[in-house]
Enzyme design. Structure first.
Site, PDB file in Angstrom:
ATOM      1  N   ASP A 132       0.865  -1.174   0.000  1.00 42.16           N
ATOM      2  CA  ASP A 132       0.000   0.000   0.000  1.00 42.16           C
ATOM      3  C   ASP A 132       0.908   1.232   0.000  1.00 42.16           C
ATOM      4  O   ASP A 132       1.727   1.398   0.904  1.00 42.16           O
ATOM      5  CB  ASP A 132      -0.861  -0.028   1.283  1.00 42.16           C
ATOM      6  CG  ASP A 132      -2.156   0.734   1.132  1.00 42.16           C
ATOM      7  OD1 ASP A 132      -2.146   1.793   0.483  1.00 42.16           O
ATOM      8  OD2 ASP A 132      -3.178   0.274   1.689  1.00 42.16           O
TER       9      ASP A 132
ATOM     10  N   ASP B  67      -2.853   4.709  -2.341  1.00 48.33           N
ATOM     11  CA  ASP B  67      -3.813   5.365  -1.466  1.00 48.33           C
ATOM     12  C   ASP B  67      -4.206   6.742  -2.031  1.00 48.33           C
ATOM     13  O   ASP B  67      -3.335   7.498  -2.474  1.00 48.33           O
ATOM     14  CB  ASP B  67      -3.119   5.550  -0.101  1.00 48.33           C
ATOM     15  CG  ASP B  67      -4.057   6.028   0.971  1.00 48.33           C
ATOM     16  OD1 ASP B  67      -5.042   5.328   1.244  1.00 48.33           O
ATOM     17  OD2 ASP B  67      -3.800   7.108   1.552  1.00 48.33           O
TER      18      ASP B  67
ATOM     19  N   GLU C  55      -6.559   4.063  -5.613  1.00 48.18           N
ATOM     20  CA  GLU C  55      -7.797   4.402  -4.893  1.00 48.18           C
ATOM     21  C   GLU C  55      -8.249   5.764  -5.377  1.00 48.18           C
ATOM     22  O   GLU C  55      -7.560   6.763  -5.154  1.00 48.18           O
ATOM     23  CB  GLU C  55      -7.559   4.428  -3.385  1.00 48.18           C
ATOM     24  CG  GLU C  55      -8.863   4.636  -2.616  1.00 48.18           C
ATOM     25  CD  GLU C  55      -8.662   5.111  -1.185  1.00 48.18           C
ATOM     26  OE1 GLU C  55      -9.553   4.893  -0.361  1.00 48.18           O
ATOM     27  OE2 GLU C  55      -7.611   5.733  -0.885  1.00 48.18           O
TER      28      GLU C  55
ATOM     29  N   HIS D   8     -11.127  -1.953   4.264  1.00 46.36           N
ATOM     30  CA  HIS D   8     -10.914  -1.534   5.650  1.00 46.36           C
ATOM     31  C   HIS D   8     -11.566  -0.199   5.982  1.00 46.36           C
ATOM     32  O   HIS D   8     -11.528   0.227   7.138  1.00 46.36           O
ATOM     33  CB  HIS D   8      -9.405  -1.458   5.915  1.00 46.36           C
ATOM     34  CG  HIS D   8      -8.761  -0.387   5.073  1.00 46.36           C
ATOM     35  ND1 HIS D   8      -8.669  -0.490   3.698  1.00 46.36           N
ATOM     36  CD2 HIS D   8      -8.229   0.800   5.398  1.00 46.36           C
ATOM     37  CE1 HIS D   8      -8.093   0.605   3.227  1.00 46.36           C
ATOM     38  NE2 HIS D   8      -7.812   1.404   4.237  1.00 46.36           N
ATOM     39  N   ASP D   9     -12.104   0.492   4.970  1.00 43.49           N
ATOM     40  CA  ASP D   9     -12.771   1.781   5.206  1.00 43.49           C
ATOM     41  C   ASP D   9     -14.284   1.647   5.115  1.00 43.49           C
ATOM     42  O   ASP D   9     -15.007   2.630   5.299  1.00 43.49           O
ATOM     43  CB  ASP D   9     -12.341   2.807   4.142  1.00 43.49           C
ATOM     44  CG  ASP D   9     -10.879   3.163   4.226  1.00 43.49           C
ATOM     45  OD1 ASP D   9     -10.321   3.175   5.345  1.00 43.49           O
ATOM     46  OD2 ASP D   9     -10.274   3.438   3.164  1.00 43.49           O
TER      47      ASP D   9
HETATM   48  C1  GLC Z   1      -7.466   6.022   2.231  1.00 42.88           C
HETATM   49  C2  GLC Z   1      -7.313   4.843   3.155  1.00 42.88           C
HETATM   50  C3  GLC Z   1      -7.829   5.224   4.492  1.00 42.88           C
HETATM   51  C4  GLC Z   1      -7.015   6.386   5.012  1.00 42.88           C
HETATM   52  C5  GLC Z   1      -6.994   7.536   4.020  1.00 42.88           C
HETATM   53  C6  GLC Z   1      -5.895   8.507   4.344  1.00 42.88           C
HETATM   54  O1  GLC Z   1      -8.772   6.352   1.996  1.00 42.88           O
HETATM   55  O2  GLC Z   1      -7.928   3.732   2.605  1.00 42.88           O
HETATM   56  O3  GLC Z   1      -7.821   4.164   5.400  1.00 42.88           O
HETATM   57  O4  GLC Z   1      -7.548   6.841   6.223  1.00 42.88           O
HETATM   58  O5  GLC Z   1      -6.743   7.100   2.709  1.00 42.88           O
HETATM   59  O6  GLC Z   1      -4.640   7.935   4.075  1.00 42.88           O
END
Ligand code: GLC
Length: 541
Positions: free
Chosen positions: A96, A195, A237, A306-307
């Site tokens: 990641d 990310d 993402e 995980h979010d």
């Molecule tokens: C992404 C991650 C999340 C994190 C955010 C800031 O959305 O998946 O868990 O809090 O980025 O890094």
């Protein structure tokens, strides 16, 4: 590396996967202990959420050093052992990459604070006038500008104040990040998940923190400077990606990423805390993205991470009476699509959300939300937390019925879901009718049937809120044989006639189904039972 069309990726949240040291916190050796389980499931790659040294204000998404493993998780040599042992089982590791921001404990930021102008230019430091003219709210609540008295300037943090945004307009930042990727490629990493990558280019004119004008340039540059041309799977993402952006990101020329995560199908809208999953939204988005990317890009397929809340609680029905068929229903609906599926740890067991007390919450986002929304009142706030909070996905993996669900010998850093005696891996691995085996079968089918990876897509019942039916068609260019994959699902809790169940299916065993008897004999009839879902393979000469 397995081809994208045959590959299934499994997401591990290391803090909550397996503790090998009795600290109540998962670690790398814990993952090594569970590789046989993952190999039985049949996945090709493991995405690990961040394991770098970090103060963990945001559970590792606040990186203090991109090249060292956090001591809570283990060491670099343990990481190397994990990469090697996974590889022996044909499983790659996906890192990641948190490229939009670093922890304020990172050496770059510390040097910036100490007055080093080279490193100040790594971050978005601005003066009062700029900040006044450019107000930004943080994703985690509050102001995204933090004042530093010694410098008499503000720095930007789109997330927690301890997560300072990097300035990607600075070429030194881009090249430092390519160096990080090359370091991990040198360690044998086979994938990267990026990310919030759409935030690296900001649009200060339109005051948008994502999808800025240089976004695709930066990604192409990163591709050329690191993973491009190698057998590496990449996924960005991108909360703000539309179909057009997705085609750029995952273009067949391959100069950006393999694919991105688009979240539209989850219907999270502009206020995720009030979101409710809508099967109609899912159907509409899927029927736009599947053909929209067919031959022009590549889909990622996911319902959880995980979010996000647990799939069966958010998209399905987690009532004990329906949990099992409902979890399998969403697994089948998702895994019969074109793309690369992602399974979030525990999803393959049908793990659920839980009920939270305020002092059990661990996530900075949920805690801030409670603090700033006290006016909602106990019941409403509690309902939102139970439905949406990220901690739902972060409870320990449920391995068996022993104390702490076999995750640890010590009290875990976050509570175990109370239902671990009913839902756990030990029970399900030995039960061929379990959710686990449904996932296992789906992963295997993707490797066997070209129509899943290559077929086109048509939705059969666009306006119907209670059914989800689609067909995928693929003609083998060499043999000329046409495969049709028909997927029929009753989304309701009642028996329903299934108009697309034709006489040709009568007595024909489905490839996969969420009701046991379907495998054995007669199979489904045109009257579908609650949540009944099945897929058939039809071959035309
Ligand atoms: C992404 C991650 C999340 C994190 C955010 C800031 O959305 O998946 O868990 O809090 O980025 O890094």
């Amino acid at each position: 590396m397995t081809k994208l069309n045959e590959c299934t990726i499994y997401q591990i949240y290391p803090m909550s996967f397996q503790d090998s040291t009795g600290t109540g916190m998962g670690d790398l050796n814990g993952i090594r202990q569970r590789l046989d389980y993952l190999s039985t499931l049949g996945v090709n790659m493991l995405w690990l959420t961040p394991i770098y040294r970090s103060p963990k204000r945001d559970n590792g998404y606040d990186v203090a050093d991109y090249r060292t493993i956090d001591p809570d998780f283990g060491s670099l040599s343990e990481m190397e052992a994990l990469i090697a042992e996974a590889s022996e089982r044909g499983i790659g590791i996906m890192m990641d990459i948190v490229a939009n921001h670093t922890s304020t404990e990172h050496e770059w930021f510390q040097r910036a604070l100490a007055g080093d102008s080279h490193y100040q230019a790594f971050y978005v430091f601005r003066d009062q006038a700029f900040v006044d003219a450019h107000p930004v709210g943080s994703v985690f609540g509050g102001n995204a500008w933090e004042y530093v008295p010694e410098l008499d300037r503000y720095y930007l943090h789109n997330f927690d104040p301890s997560q300072a945004d990097l300035d990607w307009e600075n070429p030194a930042v881009r090249s430092a990040m390519a160096d990080v990727l090359n370091f991990w490629i040198g360690k044998g990493i086979q994938g990267f998940r990026f990310d919030v990558i759409d935030m690296v280019s900001k649009d200060w004119q339109a005051m948008r923190m994502s999808n800025g004008p240089r976004l695709h340039d930066y990604i192409r540059e990163l591709n050329r400077a690191s993973f491009g041309g190698q057998e590496i799977v990449t996924v960005g993402e991108t909360w703000g990606a539309d179909l057009d952006h997705m085609r750029h990101y995952s273009n067949p020329v391959g100069d950006e990423f393999s694919m991105v995560f688009n979240f539209e199908h989850l219907g999270l809208g502009c206020d995720k805390w009030q979101a409710r999953f809508g099967p109609q939204t899912f159907k509409q988005v899927v029927s736009r993205l599947q053909p929209g990317l067919h031959g022009q890009g590549w889909n990622s397929l996911f319902l959880g991470n995980h979010d996000l809340p647990r799939v069966v609680s958010y998209a399905g029905n987690d009532d004990p009476q329906w949990r099992d068929v409902s979890a399998k229903q969403w697994a089948i609906l998702l895994h019969m699509l074109q793309g690369t599926p992602f399974i979030y740890q525990g999803e393959e067991l049908g793990m659920t959300n839980r009920h939270w007390q305020r002092d059990e919450l661990r996530d900075v986002e949920a805690i801030n939300y409670c603090d700033s929304h006290a006016e909602l009142g106990g019941a409403e706030l509690s309902d939102r937390i139970d439905r949406i909070a990220r901690d739902n996905a972060r409870t320990p993996m449920q391995w068996d019925a022993s104390e702490y669900a076999g995750f640890s010998d010590a009290p875990p850093w976050i509570p175990v879901n109370e239902n671990y005696r009913q839902i756990n891996a030990e029970l399900q691995v030995s039960d061929p009718s379990s959710v686990f085996h449904c996932y296992r079968q789906l992963i295997a089918l993707r490797k066997q049937l070209a129509v899943i990876g290559h077929g086109d897509f048509s939705l059969l019942d666009a306006g119907d809120p209670e059914r989800c039916c689609y067909v995928r068609v693929y003609r083998d260019p060499e043999t000329g044989v046409q495969q049709r994959l028909l997927v029929l699902a009753n989304l309701s809790e009642c028996h329903q006639e299934m108009p697309h169940f034709s006489s040709a299916l009568e007595g024909k065993a489905p490839l996969i189904s969420n009701y046991q008897d379907a495998q054995g004999g007669g199979g489904p009839s045109s009257l579908f039972r609650p949540y009944e879902t099945a897929a058939w393979l039809l071959q035309d000469p």
